[in-house]
Scaffold this motif. Structure first.
Motif, PDB file in Angstrom:
ATOM      1  N   PRO A 143      39.799  34.183  43.344  1.00  0.00           N
ATOM      2  CA  PRO A 143      41.080  35.792  43.766  1.00  0.00           C
ATOM      3  C   PRO A 143      42.393  35.771  43.026  1.00  0.00           C
ATOM      4  O   PRO A 143      42.685  37.027  42.762  1.00  0.00           O
ATOM      5  CB  PRO A 143      40.579  35.783  44.883  1.00  0.00           C
ATOM      6  CG  PRO A 143      39.464  35.056  46.032  1.00  0.00           C
ATOM      7  CD  PRO A 143      39.307  33.818  45.116  1.00  0.00           C
ATOM      8  N   GLU A 144      43.305  34.754  43.528  1.00  0.00           N
ATOM      9  CA  GLU A 144      44.750  34.488  43.241  1.00  0.00           C
ATOM     10  C   GLU A 144      44.626  34.514  42.178  1.00  0.00           C
ATOM     11  O   GLU A 144      45.203  34.879  41.461  1.00  0.00           O
ATOM     12  CB  GLU A 144      45.011  32.813  44.238  1.00  0.00           C
ATOM     13  CG  GLU A 144      45.095  33.477  45.966  1.00  0.00           C
ATOM     14  CD  GLU A 144      44.382  32.532  46.345  1.00  0.00           C
ATOM     15  OE1 GLU A 144      44.034  32.233  45.838  1.00  0.00           O
ATOM     16  OE2 GLU A 144      43.975  33.551  47.721  1.00  0.00           O
ATOM     17  N   ALA A 145      43.143  33.601  41.312  1.00  0.00           N
ATOM     18  CA  ALA A 145      43.922  33.961  39.672  1.00  0.00           C
ATOM     19  C   ALA A 145      43.830  34.913  39.297  1.00  0.00           C
ATOM     20  O   ALA A 145      44.578  35.488  37.678  1.00  0.00           O
ATOM     21  CB  ALA A 145      42.850  32.471  39.174  1.00  0.00           C
ATOM     22  N   GLU A 146      42.413  35.394  39.395  1.00  0.00           N
ATOM     23  CA  GLU A 146      42.026  37.110  39.230  1.00  0.00           C
ATOM     24  C   GLU A 146      43.230  37.602  39.518  1.00  0.00           C
ATOM     25  O   GLU A 146      43.352  38.479  38.663  1.00  0.00           O
ATOM     26  CB  GLU A 146      40.828  37.330  39.864  1.00  0.00           C
ATOM     27  CG  GLU A 146      39.742  36.652  39.264  1.00  0.00           C
ATOM     28  CD  GLU A 146      39.505  36.768  37.846  1.00  0.00           C
ATOM     29  OE1 GLU A 146      39.709  38.182  36.952  1.00  0.00           O
ATOM     30  OE2 GLU A 146      39.433  35.955  37.231  1.00  0.00           O
ATOM     31  N   ALA A 147      44.191  37.855  40.067  1.00  0.00           N
ATOM     32  CA  ALA A 147      45.197  38.698  40.711  1.00  0.00           C
ATOM     33  C   ALA A 147      46.254  38.509  40.247  1.00  0.00           C
ATOM     34  O   ALA A 147      47.013  39.180  39.803  1.00  0.00           O
ATOM     35  CB  ALA A 147      46.061  39.012  42.490  1.00  0.00           C
ATOM     36  N   ARG A 148      46.900  37.372  39.344  1.00  0.00           N
ATOM     37  CA  ARG A 148      47.621  36.554  38.401  1.00  0.00           C
ATOM     38  C   ARG A 148      47.335  37.393  37.269  1.00  0.00           C
ATOM     39  O   ARG A 148      47.911  38.368  36.488  1.00  0.00           O
ATOM     40  CB  ARG A 148      47.791  35.568  38.604  1.00  0.00           C
ATOM     41  CG  ARG A 148      48.414  35.055  40.025  1.00  0.00           C
ATOM     42  CD  ARG A 148      49.146  33.250  40.340  1.00  0.00           C
ATOM     43  NE  ARG A 148      47.448  32.446  39.414  1.00  0.00           N
ATOM     44  CZ  ARG A 148      47.452  31.767  40.489  1.00  0.00           C
ATOM     45  NH1 ARG A 148      47.316  32.422  41.332  1.00  0.00           N
ATOM     46  NH2 ARG A 148      46.326  31.106  40.038  1.00  0.00           N
ATOM     47  N   ARG A 149      46.146  36.974  36.228  1.00  0.00           N
ATOM     48  CA  ARG A 149      46.086  37.682  35.514  1.00  0.00           C
ATOM     49  C   ARG A 149      45.989  39.186  35.151  1.00  0.00           C
ATOM     50  O   ARG A 149      46.404  39.795  34.609  1.00  0.00           O
ATOM     51  CB  ARG A 149      44.132  37.620  35.226  1.00  0.00           C
ATOM     52  CG  ARG A 149      44.180  36.114  34.997  1.00  0.00           C
ATOM     53  CD  ARG A 149      42.514  35.529  34.708  1.00  0.00           C
ATOM     54  NE  ARG A 149      42.082  36.786  33.299  1.00  0.00           N
ATOM     55  CZ  ARG A 149      40.792  37.139  32.923  1.00  0.00           C
ATOM     56  NH1 ARG A 149      39.902  36.278  34.524  1.00  0.00           N
ATOM     57  NH2 ARG A 149      41.118  37.637  32.455  1.00  0.00           N
ATOM     58  N   LEU A 150      45.100  40.428  36.565  1.00  0.00           N
ATOM     59  CA  LEU A 150      45.475  41.703  36.109  1.00  0.00           C
ATOM     60  C   LEU A 150      47.288  41.641  36.018  1.00  0.00           C
ATOM     61  O   LEU A 150      47.410  42.128  35.667  1.00  0.00           O
ATOM     62  CB  LEU A 150      45.055  41.937  37.539  1.00  0.00           C
ATOM     63  CG  LEU A 150      45.163  43.405  37.639  1.00  0.00           C
ATOM     64  CD1 LEU A 150      44.242  44.012  36.755  1.00  0.00           C
ATOM     65  CD2 LEU A 150      44.736  44.245  39.648  1.00  0.00           C
ATOM     66  N   GLN A 151      47.443  40.654  37.263  1.00  0.00           N
ATOM     67  CA  GLN A 151      49.440  41.497  37.388  1.00  0.00           C
ATOM     68  C   GLN A 151      49.845  41.030  35.958  1.00  0.00           C
ATOM     69  O   GLN A 151      50.755  41.912  35.405  1.00  0.00           O
ATOM     70  CB  GLN A 151      50.163  40.860  37.831  1.00  0.00           C
ATOM     71  CG  GLN A 151      51.341  41.107  38.964  1.00  0.00           C
ATOM     72  CD  GLN A 151      51.838  42.718  38.814  1.00  0.00           C
ATOM     73  OE1 GLN A 151      50.706  42.929  39.174  1.00  0.00           O
ATOM     74  NE2 GLN A 151      52.076  43.254  38.207  1.00  0.00           N
ATOM     75  N   ARG A 152      50.177  40.125  35.088  1.00  0.00           N
ATOM     76  CA  ARG A 152      49.910  39.270  33.585  1.00  0.00           C
ATOM     77  C   ARG A 152      49.764  41.388  32.722  1.00  0.00           C
ATOM     78  O   ARG A 152      50.379  41.267  32.347  1.00  0.00           O
ATOM     79  CB  ARG A 152      48.981  38.537  32.853  1.00  0.00           C
ATOM     80  CG  ARG A 152      50.565  37.375  33.952  1.00  0.00           C
ATOM     81  CD  ARG A 152      49.861  35.682  33.042  1.00  0.00           C
ATOM     82  NE  ARG A 152      48.182  35.496  33.149  1.00  0.00           N
ATOM     83  CZ  ARG A 152      48.341  34.563  33.989  1.00  0.00           C
ATOM     84  NH1 ARG A 152      48.646  34.262  35.471  1.00  0.00           N
ATOM     85  NH2 ARG A 152      46.824  34.578  33.422  1.00  0.00           N
TER      86      ARG A 152
END
Length: 160
Positions: A143-152
């Motif tokens: 989930p943290e990696a997905e949140a970072r991808r979304l923010q980028r």
């Protein structure tokens, strides 16, 4: 040449209904809409170009006449922008009660009232869609990696 500057008065920003109204109002007169926040420009004659200016509520706007007819109509444009133009910002007006032609009342025909886009009656095949259940959301492995991808992605979109 005169210009007209104002903050975008539309609560929902410049969307399809008011953009269409601009083109219809202008007729053959040539005006250019400028969103000074984004620097994007569009002729009143192109709804899609107007939408692409990404004009949001309160954005600083400028309208520039591009021909003598438009220059002469700046006063009329100011009145239009502070009156009828604002009416295109809300939801569409409710449809008047459907008037069924007498012939349809006398024959065994099926009919359904609908929200018209233009006045009159329409004829064609009916397509009935059954309600579908949306698929269950997928669970992210990280989930943290997905949140970072979304923010980028959001940062890239904001920078565009």
């Amino acid at each position: 040449m005169g210009e007209l500057r104002f903050p975008c008065p539309l609560a929902d920003g410049l969307h399809a209904r008011p953009a269409t109204a601009l083109g219809l109002w202008a007729g053959s007169r040539a005006f250019t809409w400028v969103n000074e926040r984004t620097g994007r420009e569009a002729p009143f004659a192109s709804v899609l170009a107007l939408l692409a200016t990404d004009t949001r509520p309160g954005d600083p706007c400028l309208v520039r006449p591009e021909d003598a007819g438009a220059e002469a109509a700046l006063g009329e444009l100011k009145a239009f922008l502070s009156g009828p133009f604002l009416e295109g910002d809300g939801a569409p007006a409710p449809a008047p009660e459907t008037q069924v032609p007498p012939i349809l009342r006398r024959i065994p025909a099926s009919w359904w009232p609908a929200q018209p886009l233009v006045p009159g009656l329409g004829e064609g095949p009916a397509c009935f869609l059954s309600p579908a259940e949306p698929p269950a959301p997928a669970r992210a492995q990280d989930p943290e990696a997905e949140a970072r991808r979304l923010q980028r992605a959001l940062d890239l979109l904001a920078a565009a």
